[in-house]
Design a protein around this motif. Structure first.
Motif, short mmCIF file in Angstrom:
data_model
loop_
_atom_site.label_atom_id
_atom_site.label_comp_id
_atom_site.label_asym_id
_atom_site.label_seq_id
_atom_site.Cartn_x
_atom_site.Cartn_y
_atom_site.Cartn_z
N ALA A 1 0.88 -1.13 -0.05
CA ALA A 1 0.10 -0.09 0.14
C ALA A 1 0.83 1.23 0.01
N PHE A 2 0.37 2.56 0.01
CA PHE A 2 1.01 3.60 0.08
C PHE A 2 0.13 4.87 0.51
N LEU A 3 1.01 5.71 0.92
CA LEU A 3 0.07 7.02 1.49
C LEU A 3 0.80 8.26 0.80
N ARG A 4 -0.29 9.22 0.52
CA ARG A 4 0.13 10.56 0.03
C ARG A 4 0.34 11.48 1.20
N LYS A 5 1.60 12.08 1.21
CA LYS A 5 1.68 13.32 2.04
C LYS A 5 0.80 14.54 1.77
N PRO A 6 0.39 15.24 2.71
CA PRO A 6 0.15 14.67 4.29
C PRO A 6 -1.04 14.07 4.36
N PHE A 7 -0.82 13.07 5.30
CA PHE A 7 -1.80 12.24 5.29
C PHE A 7 -2.45 12.16 6.97
N THR A 8 -3.81 11.82 7.08
CA THR A 8 -4.53 12.08 8.71
C THR A 8 -4.18 10.47 9.28
N ASP A 9 -4.42 10.71 10.61
CA ASP A 9 -4.39 9.40 11.38
C ASP A 9 -5.64 8.29 10.70
N ALA A 10 -6.52 8.80 10.42
CA ALA A 10 -7.77 7.99 9.84
C ALA A 10 -7.23 7.06 8.47
N GLU A 11 -6.28 7.99 7.75
CA GLU A 11 -6.00 7.46 6.28
C GLU A 11 -4.66 6.48 6.86
N LEU A 12 -3.89 6.71 7.66
CA LEU A 12 -2.90 5.83 8.07
C LEU A 12 -3.51 4.45 8.89
N SER A 13 -4.46 4.79 9.60
CA SER A 13 -5.40 3.47 9.97
C SER A 13 -5.81 2.62 9.01
#
Length: 201
Positions: A5-17
């Motif tokens: 998976a991957f995350l785009r910055k900036p990300f929230t706690d909910a998106e990380l979870s």
């Protein structure tokens, strides 16, 4: 890199979870699929129909000898490749029914398509796909059965009398089409639900 998976910055706690939850679910599905693969291989390795299995991410995890002969891909080259790369299909006609059968399940969706082989050749085929599910109904992968159009089913194979390895050379490029309810899938289901199998797992 094939990230889970991957995350785009900036990300929230909910998106990380949500991202971590998706990774865990994908990992569990892959582990459950690995447990099913030996049964799938045992049942379909010598079938005249081409059988390809993929995971929930759409990557090939298994193909039988007939699939190797039909597509031009070897198991070693195809595994971990995208299903759409190994089986690039141009759909010609949808012939399957959306109605449920007596068991309350939808039959394998049948389609006529043009398959481009690894060497660039074109083959007109019939294709059926069905989800691979756990006992509790969770989808952990997909099994696809393909065969050239215009061939007749092999009655002996449909009844479970599997041919020897030497019989797998496709005569004039012809193989019997997969039955509406693949015998291989029935056998896989019976193996997966057998008490001895569950005890072994």
């Amino acid at each position: 890199a094939r990230p889970a998976a991957f995350l785009r910055k900036p990300f929230t706690d909910a998106e990380l979870s949500a991202c971590l939850e998706a990774v865990v679910e994908k990992s569990l599905a892959e582990e459950r699929l690995k447990l099913r693969l030996p049964g799938l291989e045992a049942v379909s390795d010598h079938l005249p129909q081409a059988v390809v299995a993929s995971d929930v991410a759409g990557n090939v995890v298994y193909l039988n000898q007939s699939a190797e002969a039909l597509t031009g891909w070897t198991k070693a080259d195809a595994c971990d490749s995208e299903l759409t790369r190994v089986l690039p299909l141009e759909i010609l006609e949808n012939t399957g029914s959306a109605e449920e059968n007596d068991d309350g399940e939808k039959p394998l969706k049948e389609r006529k398509a043009s398959l481009t082989t690894k060497t660039g050749g074109k083959r007109e085929i019939e294709e059926r796909s069905a989800p691979i599910k756990t006992a509790d109904g969770e989808m952990i992968g997909l099994v696809t059965v393909i065969a050239p159009v215009g061939t007749k089913p092999d009655k002996a194979a449909a009844l479970g009398d599997l041919p020897e390895k030497d019989d797998f050379a496709m005569k004039e490029g012809r193989m019997p089409p997969p039955p509406a309810r693949s015998e291989a899938l029935r056998k896989i289901a019976s193996i997966a639900n057998a008490p001895q199998f569950k005890k072994l797992i």
